[in-house]
Each structure stands twice: as structure tokens, then as C-alpha cells.
Design a protein around this motif. Structure first.
Motif, mmCIF file in Angstrom:
data_model
loop_
_atom_site.group_PDB
_atom_site.id
_atom_site.type_symbol
_atom_site.label_atom_id
_atom_site.label_comp_id
_atom_site.label_asym_id
_atom_site.label_seq_id
_atom_site.Cartn_x
_atom_site.Cartn_y
_atom_site.Cartn_z
ATOM 1 N N SER A 177 0.844 -1.266 0.076
ATOM 2 C CA SER A 177 0.094 0.062 0.018
ATOM 3 C C SER A 177 0.862 1.084 0.000
ATOM 4 N N PHE A 178 0.491 2.462 -0.273
ATOM 5 C CA PHE A 178 0.929 3.585 -0.141
ATOM 6 C C PHE A 178 1.574 3.735 1.181
ATOM 7 N N SER A 179 1.078 3.203 2.390
ATOM 8 C CA SER A 179 1.527 3.460 3.626
ATOM 9 C C SER A 179 2.820 2.521 3.844
ATOM 10 N N GLY A 180 2.853 1.695 2.866
ATOM 11 C CA GLY A 180 3.972 0.822 2.871
ATOM 12 C C GLY A 180 3.796 -0.549 3.671
ATOM 13 N N GLN A 181 2.359 -0.749 4.141
ATOM 14 C CA GLN A 181 2.047 -2.129 4.345
ATOM 15 C C GLN A 181 1.774 -3.318 3.519
ATOM 16 N N TYR A 182 1.762 -4.492 3.729
ATOM 17 C CA TYR A 182 1.566 -5.467 2.716
ATOM 18 C C TYR A 182 0.073 -5.523 3.120
ATOM 19 N N LEU A 215 3.034 -5.138 8.523
ATOM 20 C CA LEU A 215 4.069 -4.208 8.499
ATOM 21 C C LEU A 215 5.489 -5.042 7.861
ATOM 22 N N PRO A 216 6.214 -4.139 7.248
ATOM 23 C CA PRO A 216 7.348 -5.094 6.810
ATOM 24 C C PRO A 216 8.188 -5.288 8.014
ATOM 25 N N PHE A 217 9.005 -6.312 8.000
ATOM 26 C CA PHE A 217 10.081 -6.624 8.969
ATOM 27 C C PHE A 217 11.518 -5.912 9.095
ATOM 28 N N LYS A 218 12.019 -5.633 10.052
ATOM 29 C CA LYS A 218 13.287 -5.257 10.251
ATOM 30 C C LYS A 218 14.047 -6.657 10.323
ATOM 31 N N LEU A 219 15.506 -6.449 10.143
ATOM 32 C CA LEU A 219 16.171 -7.742 10.103
ATOM 33 C C LEU A 219 16.381 -8.327 11.193
ATOM 34 N N GLU A 220 16.382 -7.855 12.401
ATOM 35 C CA GLU A 220 16.186 -8.489 13.824
ATOM 36 C C GLU A 220 15.090 -9.030 14.234
ATOM 37 N N GLN A 221 14.046 -8.784 13.473
ATOM 38 C CA GLN A 221 12.450 -9.107 14.036
ATOM 39 C C GLN A 221 12.246 -10.586 13.503
#
Length: 168
Positions: free
Chosen positions: A112-117, A139-145
Motif C-alpha cells: 500500500s501507499f503507507s508501506g504495509q503489505y 508491516l514490513p520486518f526489520k532484520l532482527e525481527q
């Protein structure tokens, strides 16, 4: 004094492992330090320089029709999932054989425009925006998540997002 023609270098010394995030490397010419570049070609994720993970080319939404939980759950009863490849309008053929709780319905997964899948269920066979309703967002993940997406109960179905779907 720095003139407009001079490039001010920033540092990338503390940037995360951009390759592991499926992003282009940190660019010291970019104005924000320690940030990875765009998603690699054919991956899915938030546009721009970010430190969030981009999804695989084979990522998809997964619907478990009539199932109370997603696979891997203690209460899950194995069902053949309805797979929704990223960026594609996937439809049941109208008989309910693929998606027994939504015969003839379609669905799509996108950023989405907000960056969510985002996963939407649609009534049109081409997934035109006016016919679609958002039913889940991640929400997209960060590497450590932890890289496992939440499972949502939507009506009689459960829905999740997978970073590596394979059609059998």
C-alpha cells in the motif's frame, strides 16, 4: 562552506546487512546515513531507501478456507490453501473448489501507499479498486525481527502472508 556542486558523503559503516534485507547496498552519497537502498529487482517492499525487509519474488497471501487457524497452529486442520501471488488478481473459478467459503471471489496482495503489505478481497474478476475490501495488513520486518507474519481470522477463513509460496 560546501558549494551546491559538492557531494557530502554520509557513512554506511553501521548500515545493516542490506543483502539479507533483499535491498541494494547503502550508498554513502545518500543523505541519510546507514540506510539500505531500494528493494532488489523482482522483490516486494516499501519504495525508497529503507532498512525494512523486502519480500521474495515468490511471496503470496495464503487463505485457509473454513479453517480456524493457520498452518503450524495446534488447532489447525490441514486444508489446501488458496494462494494469492503478490501483485496478481487471483480468483476462485466460481465453483468454490479453490476457495470454498468465497466461490467466485478474487483477491490480491500488494504494497500500500503507507508501506504495509495489504490483502484485499474483490468481487470483480480483475480486482478493480472499487470492488475490493482490505481484510488484512502487515508491516514490513526489520532484520532482527521474527519473520513470521501474523495469522488473521476473517469470517470463516484464516489469512496470512508468506515470504515464499510455491505452487505445487
Amino acid at each position: 562552506c560546501v558549494g551546491w556542486w559538492e557531494v557530502v558523503a554520509t557513512t554506511c559503516a553501521q548500515a545493516p546487512d542490506c543483502r539479507a534485507l533483499r535491498r541494494n547496498p547503502c550508498d554513502p552519497r545518500f543523505s541519510i546515513p546507514n540506510v539500505c537502498g531500494e528493494c532488489l529487482a523482482s522483490t516486494h517492499g516499501l519504495n525508497g531507501h529503507q532498512n525494512s525487509m523486502c519480500l521474495n519474488t515468490t511471496s503470496c497471501g495464503v487463505v485457509f478456507p473454513g479453517q480456524a487457524a493457520c498452518m503450524g497452529s495446534e488447532v489447525a486442520t490441514p486444508q489446501v490453501p488458496f494462494l494469492i501471488p503478490f501483485g496478481i488478481c487471483a480468483c476462485d473459478d466460481g465453483t468454490g473448489l479453490q476457495w470454498k467459503t468465497a466461490p467466485g471471489k478474487c483477491a490480491k496482495v500488494f504494497v500500500s501507499f503507507s508501506g504495509q503489505y495489504t490483502l484485499q478481497i474483490c468481487t470483480s474478476r480483475k480486482c478493480e479498486a472499487p470492488s475490493c475490501t482490505t481484510v488484512a495488513q502487515w508491516l514490513p520486518f526489520k532484520l532482527e525481527q521474527n519473520s513470521k507474519f501474523e495469522c488473521f481470522r476473517i469470517g470463516a477463513d484464516t489469512i496470512t502472508l508468506s515470504d515464499g509460496c510455491k505452487a505445487s
